[in-house]
Every structure is written in structure tokens, then in C-alpha cells.
Design an enzyme around this catalytic site. Sequence first.
Site, PDB file in Angstrom:
ATOM      1  CG  HIS A 104      -1.720  -1.213   1.402  1.00  0.00           C
ATOM      2  ND1 HIS A 104      -2.614  -1.661   0.460  1.00  0.00           N
ATOM      3  CD2 HIS A 104      -1.781  -2.113   2.425  1.00  0.00           C
ATOM      4  CE1 HIS A 104      -3.185  -2.771   0.882  1.00  0.00           C
ATOM      5  NE2 HIS A 104      -2.698  -3.071   2.064  1.00  0.00           N
ATOM      6  CD  GLU A 121      -3.155  -3.608   5.793  1.00  0.00           C
ATOM      7  OE1 GLU A 121      -4.234  -3.139   5.399  1.00  0.00           O
ATOM      8  OE2 GLU A 121      -2.569  -4.545   5.214  1.00  0.00           O
ATOM      9  CG  HIS A 179       0.847  -6.758   3.334  1.00  0.00           C
ATOM     10  ND1 HIS A 179       1.182  -5.491   2.921  1.00  0.00           N
ATOM     11  CD2 HIS A 179      -0.502  -6.847   3.181  1.00  0.00           C
ATOM     12  CE1 HIS A 179       0.087  -4.847   2.531  1.00  0.00           C
ATOM     13  NE2 HIS A 179      -0.946  -5.658   2.684  1.00  0.00           N
ATOM     14  NE  ARG A 199      -5.009  -8.369  -6.749  1.00  0.00           N
ATOM     15  CZ  ARG A 199      -6.116  -8.013  -7.399  1.00  0.00           C
ATOM     16  NH1 ARG A 199      -6.156  -8.004  -8.707  1.00  0.00           N
ATOM     17  NH2 ARG A 199      -7.183  -7.647  -6.734  1.00  0.00           N
TER      18      ARG A 199
END
Length: 326
Positions: A104, A121, A179, A199
Site C-alpha cells: 500500500h 494497517e 505482505h 497487487r
Amino acid sequence: MSLYPLKFQPILKDKIWGGNKLKTVLNKDFSPLPNAGESWEISGVEGDISVVSNGRLAGNNLEELVEIYMGDLVGDHVFEEFGQEFPLLIKFIDANDVLSIQVHPDDAMSKERHNAFGKTEMWYVIEADKGSELIVGFNQEVDKAKYVAKLEEGKLEEILNNEPVEKGSCFFIPAGRVHAIGKGILLAEIQQTSDVTYRMYDWNRTDDKGNPRELHTDLAVDAIDYSFEKKYRTDYETEINKTKELVRCPYFTTNTLEFDKETEKDYSALDSFVIYMCMEGDFTIESEGGILTTVEKGESVLIPAALDNVTLKPTGKTQILEVYLK
């Protein structure tokens, strides 16, 4: 009109890698979907705004409530910084298969490219099948050139860090850290309000029409933090009837609380909403005016900033995550 603890209708997401643990473990009804990968518990993401499910405000959405109640709902400082946009996205995720390897962008890159927030996150593992693993960060020193070479050779996995996990494992995923959630893992995810994901690799999977899933390899190259960490897992302590910190960062603080007796919470010094995610057991929240709100395993509830004091009453041993800003 006085505010009270708010529950919301879960927003269930059909995912190619989703399973049925949201139903069997967390009691989510995702019919008519055959399975579900995500339950968005509290969301201010455009197009997926959470709707209140309890009390006299039932049917109102989160954006409307922030507009009406402002700092009384989210906290004065939070409202000054974010306005009507709710700053966190709260999810449960069930990975019946491994997710794509992704990254991200941070706030600056997201603002420039997408006019959006970045996405930092964290994950808290609720259940994990034996042998389940997550991918978090790199397993060696890596630079952009080495990463690109491994990607082009189809050998990206060689430089990725695999982490065996079990119930209670916790990981902080700052923007820029590569991740992926592995197969057989049910977890809670707390993140900035953003749906921007790059992605990088998707195991050569195809969608339901047989097409390769979209990749964002060019966008990802500049978003990746190539630094190598010796340890990625978050260590923490637990003590019955004591609140213990899991993660503190500029975007959110998350604590864990395991309790089996009545617990008083004083938030008078906190200028923020508070969110509870129930991991185990069930409990009742008693708030101002004698309002009682029951919370069961798999449910999430938002405590408005105007509620300075609440009492948590478990029916047995219960565990929650406690989330707020600052």
C-alpha cells in the site's frame, strides 16, 4: 439527543479467496454469497458507508452521523483533522486461500496518485489452521533492482519473509511493507480509511471469467519500502482484567483486553471515538443514562467520543480489541 454505543450492519465482501469462517466462527450471515472473504465492520469508504443497526439512530449511515454530531461522535481533534471522512476502516478477513502479494502507498503517494489517504494497517489473528503462514516484509537485504529481477524471474517468493502464525499473533503493516495473508487464517484488520492496494503478484490466478487478475507492478515499485527488519511480529503481554497495548502509531492505537469481571472505562482524557471488536465471549456495555448494549463474539461497536465513561460487563471470560486515535 444523547449518543450511545453504535453497532453497524456488516458489509460482506465476496472474494476469490474467501471461505466460511466469517459465518462459522464470527456468526456473520453472508447469504446469498457462497462464501465471503471480508466483513467491513465500520467503514467510511465511499460506496461502502456503514449503516447503524441498533437504537434510535438505526438506518442512519456513518457519514450522516459525523456531519450531524461532529466532535461529539469522533472527537473534536479528529473532526478538525478529517472532517466528515471517518478515519479508520475496521474489518474481519477470512482467507480460505492465500491472498495476492501486495503493498500500500503512504499518505504522500496516495494523495498525489489517487487523492486518497495512504494505508497503514495491523493484523490480529483470531484463528489459524495448523501450519498457516503470513508474508510480511523481506527475508534479506533487498533493493529496487534485486526486487525487479526476482519479480521478472518469477522468483519473488525467494526474498519474502514467511511468518508462522497462531491465535493471538499480531503484526503491524506500515504503508510500503510488502505482505500477504496466507491460507487458513481468520484475522481482524485495523487500517486507515483507504481502499488503495497495489497487487504485485497473484500466484497466476484467474478470475471467474478465466482472465488473469489485474496487477499493479509498475505502481508498486515506487511504493515499496525495501528495508529489511530482523523481526516483524509484534510482541505483547496479556494480563487478565488489564488493558495491554498492541500497536501505537500516528494513525491508530490498538489495545487488547481480556476480562472476566466488570470493568470501568474512563475516556474523559481521550479526544477520540473508541471501537471495540469482540474476539471471544460476549459482554454488555452500560453507558450514560443506563443504556445497555450487548456485544457478542464477532461484533464491533463504536463508542462516541462524548461518552466519557462506560462499564463493560462480561458473562464469562471475554476478549476485545480496543481501538482509538492517538
